[in-house]
Enzyme design. Sequence first.
Site, PDB file in Angstrom:
ATOM      1  N   ALA A 121      23.036   3.059 -20.183  1.00  0.00           N
ATOM      2  CA  ALA A 121      22.521   1.689 -21.619  1.00  0.00           C
ATOM      3  C   ALA A 121      20.949   1.671 -22.269  1.00  0.00           C
ATOM      4  CB  ALA A 121      22.357   0.204 -20.881  1.00  0.00           C
ATOM      5  N   SER A 180      27.116 -13.038 -18.703  1.00  0.00           N
ATOM      6  CA  SER A 180      27.682 -13.374 -17.970  1.00  0.00           C
ATOM      7  C   SER A 180      26.745 -12.644 -16.543  1.00  0.00           C
ATOM      8  CB  SER A 180      28.571 -12.389 -18.231  1.00  0.00           C
ATOM      9  OG  SER A 180      27.664 -11.044 -18.887  1.00  0.00           O
ATOM     10  N   LYS A 226      14.942 -16.254 -16.664  1.00  0.00           N
ATOM     11  CA  LYS A 226      14.813 -16.410 -17.592  1.00  0.00           C
ATOM     12  C   LYS A 226      15.168 -18.186 -17.555  1.00  0.00           C
ATOM     13  CE  LYS A 226      18.153 -13.568 -19.111  1.00  0.00           C
ATOM     14  NZ  LYS A 226      18.201 -13.402 -21.071  1.00  0.00           N
ATOM     15  N   SER A 261       1.372  -1.412  -0.295  1.00  0.00           N
ATOM     16  CA  SER A 261       0.199   0.049   0.104  1.00  0.00           C
ATOM     17  C   SER A 261       0.807   1.383  -0.124  1.00  0.00           C
ATOM     18  CB  SER A 261      -0.894   0.328   1.103  1.00  0.00           C
ATOM     19  OG  SER A 261       0.006  -0.206   2.169  1.00  0.00           O
ATOM     20  N   ASP A 275      19.801   1.841 -25.282  1.00  0.00           N
ATOM     21  CA  ASP A 275      19.746   1.815 -26.591  1.00  0.00           C
ATOM     22  C   ASP A 275      18.815   1.545 -27.128  1.00  0.00           C
ATOM     23  OD1 ASP A 275      20.862  -0.967 -25.356  1.00  0.00           O
ATOM     24  OD2 ASP A 275      20.426  -1.493 -27.283  1.00  0.00           O
ATOM     25  N   GLY A 326      18.116  -7.316 -23.717  1.00  0.00           N
ATOM     26  CA  GLY A 326      18.603  -7.759 -24.622  1.00  0.00           C
ATOM     27  C   GLY A 326      16.760  -7.522 -25.067  1.00  0.00           C
ATOM     28  N   LYS A 373      13.203 -20.487 -10.127  1.00  0.00           N
ATOM     29  CA  LYS A 373      14.154 -21.449 -10.436  1.00  0.00           C
ATOM     30  C   LYS A 373      15.545 -20.336 -10.690  1.00  0.00           C
ATOM     31  CE  LYS A 373      11.588 -26.024 -11.202  1.00  0.00           C
ATOM     32  NZ  LYS A 373      11.222 -27.209 -11.302  1.00  0.00           N
ATOM     33  N   GLU A 419      14.336   1.456 -19.154  1.00  0.00           N
ATOM     34  CA  GLU A 419      15.723   0.704 -19.214  1.00  0.00           C
ATOM     35  C   GLU A 419      17.193   1.958 -18.367  1.00  0.00           C
ATOM     36  OE1 GLU A 419      17.240   0.367 -23.441  1.00  0.00           O
ATOM     37  OE2 GLU A 419      16.651   1.597 -23.561  1.00  0.00           O
TER      38      GLU A 419
END
Length: 322
Positions: free
Chosen positions: A210, A87, A62, A36, A212, A184, A57, A206
């Site tokens: 970075a 990475s 991802k 809240s 782009d 990505g 997980k 973003e």
Amino acid sequence: MNARQPEQLPLTRSSVLAAHDVIKSRAHRTPIFTSSSLSAGITAGNNLYFKAENLQKGGAFKFRGASFNLSRLSHEELQRGVCTHSSGNHAGALALAAKERGIKCFVVMVKIDAVRSYGAEIMFCEPNAPARAATLAMVQARTGATFIPPYDAINTILGQGTAFLELSEQVPEKLAAVITPVGGGGLLAGTALAAEGTGVRVFGAEPAGADDCARGLEEGKRREDVDANTIADGLRTPVGVLNFPIIQEKVERVIVVSDEEVIEAMRLLWERLKLVVEPSSATAFAAVRNPAFRELGIKGPIGIILSGGNVDMSKPLPWVVL
């Protein structure tokens, strides 16, 4: 007789639904958190619903894309194993998904400890894209393993979009908007596909170091490179070739925030929701708190996908001044 690899699915909402049917028995149905006090901080009075993919997980969304990618491989391909270069969280997710299926996984340049614990074979290289690609090519030549891209692949995009499907089912009211981080672009593109036809407005977030994707949208073309300089290390990558046109067509806007905003959002999520989230994950909440987002005048509930929680606990937290 061994199964053949299925044909590629189209990049549509129906394909995201099909992907969810496949992976829902393997991926966690991560919980929704509310606060809240955090909702009250948004001037339009929106209820905020946080999809905690940091509890997925492997500690990040991802795992969804990695798991769906493996489901689309033939028996022969599974027997040869899978490989990737990353990475970040994709490496750990793929290693874990491979371990659950009992197949080999080969990874070039990753967060070593977590991935090694999942049984992946690790190869080291110089920390740059050409070195990763060259090392990966050698791994494929030696092992015959199938490359599973971290974000720029159809099955990855479809798998990541399943997080939004769950979010929209779990909230007690119809969402007006949803926002995800974008690096990505696999999560944002998948979310945009999953939200198609639902009336939910889709946004990306973003960091300024970075940005782009946001700049590419302004210029009307994908930017090939990104000179990344941001605390949100999971977003230091150019948006994918497949992902950019989806974002360009289906995402209303990408909000750019400063590292200072990211750090404050991360602190608030740790403090108020008691959730361990990484800076990349906090970027989406930082964008919702940004004046540029507030000026959009969105009325109604907002879904925020917290992408991951893999924080290096050996380092001081970014808001702590030593």
